[in-house]
Design a protein around this motif. Structure first.
Motif, mmCIF file in Angstrom:
data_model
loop_
_atom_site.group_PDB
_atom_site.id
_atom_site.type_symbol
_atom_site.label_atom_id
_atom_site.label_comp_id
_atom_site.label_asym_id
_atom_site.label_seq_id
_atom_site.Cartn_x
_atom_site.Cartn_y
_atom_site.Cartn_z
ATOM 1 N N ASN A 20 -7.248 5.594 7.009
ATOM 2 C CA ASN A 20 -5.210 4.454 7.931
ATOM 3 C C ASN A 20 -4.249 5.120 6.720
ATOM 4 O O ASN A 20 -4.574 4.794 5.316
ATOM 5 C CB ASN A 20 -5.971 3.231 7.225
ATOM 6 N N PRO A 21 -3.235 5.937 6.930
ATOM 7 C CA PRO A 21 -2.269 6.513 6.281
ATOM 8 C C PRO A 21 -1.336 5.452 5.403
ATOM 9 O O PRO A 21 -1.229 5.249 4.785
ATOM 10 C CB PRO A 21 -1.645 7.355 7.009
ATOM 11 N N ILE A 22 -1.906 4.097 5.740
ATOM 12 C CA ILE A 22 -0.360 3.573 5.265
ATOM 13 C C ILE A 22 -1.074 2.042 4.883
ATOM 14 O O ILE A 22 -0.184 0.928 4.285
ATOM 15 C CB ILE A 22 0.193 2.104 6.729
ATOM 16 N N GLU A 23 -2.668 2.267 4.437
ATOM 17 C CA GLU A 23 -3.269 0.735 3.269
ATOM 18 C C GLU A 23 -2.473 1.154 1.593
ATOM 19 O O GLU A 23 -2.458 2.530 0.979
ATOM 20 C CB GLU A 23 -4.548 1.793 3.313
ATOM 21 N N ILE A 24 -1.766 0.758 1.480
ATOM 22 C CA ILE A 24 -1.688 0.358 0.079
ATOM 23 C C ILE A 24 -2.202 -0.426 -1.076
ATOM 24 O O ILE A 24 -2.330 -1.508 -0.419
ATOM 25 C CB ILE A 24 -0.138 0.307 -0.204
ATOM 26 N N GLY A 25 -2.206 -0.273 -2.456
ATOM 27 C CA GLY A 25 -3.245 -1.197 -3.580
ATOM 28 C C GLY A 25 -1.791 -2.039 -4.201
ATOM 29 O O GLY A 25 -0.388 -1.895 -3.410
ATOM 30 N N MET A 26 -2.210 -2.640 -4.713
ATOM 31 C CA MET A 26 -1.466 -4.392 -5.727
ATOM 32 C C MET A 26 -0.119 -2.975 -6.943
ATOM 33 O O MET A 26 0.569 -3.529 -6.436
ATOM 34 C CB MET A 26 -2.278 -4.526 -6.137
ATOM 35 N N THR A 27 -0.697 -2.045 -6.963
ATOM 36 C CA THR A 27 0.141 -1.108 -8.672
ATOM 37 C C THR A 27 0.852 -0.153 -7.180
ATOM 38 O O THR A 27 2.032 -0.595 -7.819
ATOM 39 C CB THR A 27 -0.540 0.100 -8.630
ATOM 40 N N SER A 28 0.994 0.289 -6.650
ATOM 41 C CA SER A 28 1.511 0.733 -5.293
ATOM 42 C C SER A 28 2.767 -0.244 -4.871
ATOM 43 O O SER A 28 3.802 -0.131 -4.511
ATOM 44 C CB SER A 28 0.720 1.169 -4.096
ATOM 45 N N PHE A 29 2.059 -1.845 -4.708
ATOM 46 C CA PHE A 29 2.970 -2.492 -3.875
ATOM 47 C C PHE A 29 4.467 -2.834 -5.212
ATOM 48 O O PHE A 29 5.223 -2.171 -4.593
ATOM 49 C CB PHE A 29 2.478 -3.665 -3.945
ATOM 50 N N ILE A 30 4.103 -3.204 -6.434
ATOM 51 C CA ILE A 30 4.841 -3.017 -7.078
ATOM 52 C C ILE A 30 6.001 -2.357 -7.464
ATOM 53 O O ILE A 30 6.833 -2.101 -7.624
ATOM 54 C CB ILE A 30 4.256 -3.811 -8.585
ATOM 55 N N ILE A 31 5.431 -1.071 -7.783
ATOM 56 C CA ILE A 31 6.544 0.365 -7.940
ATOM 57 C C ILE A 31 7.451 0.587 -6.431
ATOM 58 O O ILE A 31 8.037 0.440 -6.510
ATOM 59 C CB ILE A 31 5.375 1.358 -7.906
ATOM 60 N N LYS A 32 6.701 0.110 -5.271
ATOM 61 C CA LYS A 32 7.675 0.086 -4.482
ATOM 62 C C LYS A 32 8.675 -1.081 -4.019
ATOM 63 O O LYS A 32 9.044 -0.881 -4.010
ATOM 64 C CB LYS A 32 6.970 0.541 -2.596
ATOM 65 N N ILE A 33 7.682 -2.086 -5.024
ATOM 66 C CA ILE A 33 9.015 -2.931 -5.009
ATOM 67 C C ILE A 33 10.216 -2.646 -5.690
ATOM 68 O O ILE A 33 11.482 -2.628 -5.710
ATOM 69 C CB ILE A 33 8.460 -4.458 -4.939
ATOM 70 N N ILE A 34 9.761 -2.517 -7.242
ATOM 71 C CA ILE A 34 11.076 -1.742 -8.171
ATOM 72 C C ILE A 34 11.736 -1.221 -7.257
ATOM 73 O O ILE A 34 12.575 -0.586 -7.927
ATOM 74 C CB ILE A 34 9.740 -1.620 -9.339
ATOM 75 N N CYS A 35 11.154 0.245 -6.814
ATOM 76 C CA CYS A 35 11.649 1.405 -6.721
ATOM 77 C C CYS A 35 12.759 1.068 -5.363
ATOM 78 O O CYS A 35 14.111 2.020 -5.493
ATOM 79 C CB CYS A 35 10.467 2.457 -6.212
ATOM 80 N N CYS A 36 12.869 0.446 -4.746
ATOM 81 C CA CYS A 36 13.352 -0.017 -3.224
ATOM 82 C C CYS A 36 14.255 -1.268 -3.790
ATOM 83 O O CYS A 36 15.726 -0.928 -3.511
ATOM 84 C CB CYS A 36 12.739 -0.683 -2.128
ATOM 85 N N SER A 37 13.858 -1.929 -4.509
ATOM 86 C CA SER A 37 15.348 -2.933 -5.224
ATOM 87 C C SER A 37 16.179 -1.746 -6.073
ATOM 88 O O SER A 37 17.088 -2.588 -5.936
ATOM 89 C CB SER A 37 14.677 -3.620 -6.450
ATOM 90 N N ILE A 38 15.883 -0.932 -6.892
ATOM 91 C CA ILE A 38 16.775 -0.148 -7.512
ATOM 92 C C ILE A 38 18.123 0.740 -6.217
ATOM 93 O O ILE A 38 18.677 1.069 -6.852
ATOM 94 C CB ILE A 38 16.205 0.306 -9.258
ATOM 95 N N GLY A 39 16.985 1.545 -5.346
ATOM 96 C CA GLY A 39 16.738 2.537 -5.569
ATOM 97 C C GLY A 39 17.781 2.785 -4.417
ATOM 98 O O GLY A 39 19.126 3.007 -3.742
ATOM 99 N N ILE A 40 17.609 1.232 -3.432
ATOM 100 C CA ILE A 40 18.309 1.334 -2.007
ATOM 101 C C ILE A 40 19.708 0.825 -2.205
ATOM 102 O O ILE A 40 21.151 0.992 -1.846
ATOM 103 C CB ILE A 40 17.790 0.354 -0.981
ATOM 104 N N PRO A 41 20.210 -0.362 -3.103
ATOM 105 C CA PRO A 41 21.591 -0.850 -3.575
ATOM 106 C C PRO A 41 22.376 0.380 -3.797
ATOM 107 O O PRO A 41 23.767 0.953 -3.836
ATOM 108 C CB PRO A 41 21.172 -1.950 -4.391
ATOM 109 N N LEU A 42 21.309 1.436 -5.045
ATOM 110 C CA LEU A 42 22.020 2.370 -5.659
ATOM 111 C C LEU A 42 22.514 4.091 -3.913
ATOM 112 O O LEU A 42 23.941 4.015 -4.985
ATOM 113 C CB LEU A 42 21.171 3.030 -6.645
ATOM 114 N N ASN A 43 21.615 3.763 -3.846
ATOM 115 C CA ASN A 43 22.177 5.076 -2.140
ATOM 116 C C ASN A 43 23.212 4.607 -1.529
ATOM 117 O O ASN A 43 24.048 5.189 -1.331
ATOM 118 C CB ASN A 43 20.529 5.032 -1.979
#
Length: 315
Positions: A20-43
């Motif tokens: 399943n290519p879309i499965e993510i764990g808790m660590t990946s979930f936290i990293i994605k939240i941080i990256c999206c929170s910073i990256g999207i407004p910045l971009n």
């Protein structure tokens, strides 16, 4: 097509199940939240600031830079879909959309970088022709055509119905996408080196500038004029700054390329080499490494637009 032959065409887990290519764990979930929170407004802020520059409408090269920044912004489509699937809407249709989109942001980034590098090469080697022919309309057309071509080639398997869009990774699709990705990556690296070398040649030629004075020195004879040449030596400190600026351009561009695409190239080459020599089930551990590569690929999407915006303001 029976189940056994079907499973040979897709990526499997170490247990022999369809991956399943879309499965993510808790660590990946936290990293994605941080990256999206910073990256999207910045971009978004960087893209808006870039679009508001007055000279954007005078220099086609800024449109190519804007295309690069929009490509960086598209990187966050993948983690947003993963987060929605993981925490809000774990539906099969969302996974289908994920498979249809995955890989495209990287392809769009590379093709826009390649267009920008080709534009710089033509501007250096054919400045007059470039100034006349390279208009804003042509730049927009090239970006649109390049983006459409990337979507068609990367998703060729699904567009021509060679494969059915499911929540899985088809090996044929992965091979075609990986091949195109490597071709674009190598092309960008080659053009980056070519542009850098041409820039250095141009800078070395600017050390001595031959200029014609306003008043020609007229000889005593009425049949000929003798024009003297004045040699101007460029200030060494200023030349050193120009030289360093060209070096920074290469380093920043290569770093932006190597952080994400180079790791992807290494991962893809290692994955398929492992499958070739050891078989699919023995190489299922690479699925976990793929998750790590996807997280790392978000890093250039955070700092890349800021670098391009700052350098463009200084240019």
């Amino acid at each position: 097509m029976n189940n056994s032959s079907f499973q040979l065409d897709v990526v499997l887990t170490e247990n022999g199940e369809i991956y399943n290519p879309i499965e993510i764990g808790m660590t990946s979930f936290i990293i994605k939240i941080i990256c999206c929170s910073i990256g999207i407004p910045l971009n978004v802020s960087s893209t808006v600031a870039m679009a508001r520059l007055r000279r954007l409408h005078r220099k086609p090269r800024n449109l190519f830079l804007l295309g690069i920044m929009l490509s960086y912004l598209s990187f966050f489509i993948i983690p947003i879909m993963e987060l929605i699937y993981w925490g809000i809407y774990p539906d099969e249709s969302l996974c289908h959309a994920y498979v249809a989109v995955i890989g495209l942001p990287q392809g769009l980034l590379l093709v826009n970088m390649l267009l920008a590098l080709i534009d710089r090469y033509l501007a250096i080697n054919h400045p007059l022709l470039h100034r006349v022919k390279m208009t804003n309309r042509l730049a927009c057309c090239l970006i649109v055509i390049g983006s459409i071509l990337v979507v068609f080639l990367f998703k060729f398997v699904y567009i021509v119905r060679l494969g059915i869009l499911r929540c899985e990774i088809l090996l044929l699709h992965a091979k075609i996408s990986s091949t195109l990705f490597i071709i674009l990556f190598v092309s960008c690296m080659a053009m980056n080196i070519v542009v850098y070398r041409q820039t250095k040649i141009l800078l070395s030629q600017s050390r001595i500038i031959e200029a014609t004075p306003a008043d020609s020195v007229v000889a005593d004879t009425q049949f000929s004029n003798v024009v003297t040449s004045m040699v101007i030596h460029v200030d060494r400190k200023k030349f050193g700054q120009l030289e360093m600026e060209a070096t920074r351009t290469l380093i920043i561009s290569v770093a932006s390329l190597c952080v994400m695409p180079c790791l992807n190239v290494i991962f893809v080459a290692t994955f398929f080499a492992c499958r070739l020599f050891f078989g699919q089930l023995e190489c299922s551990n690479f699925n976990g490494i793929g998750f790590l590569i996807k997280e790392i690929s978000l890093i250039p999407a955070i700092y890349g637009p800021v670098i391009f915006l700052v350098r463009n303001k200084r240019a």
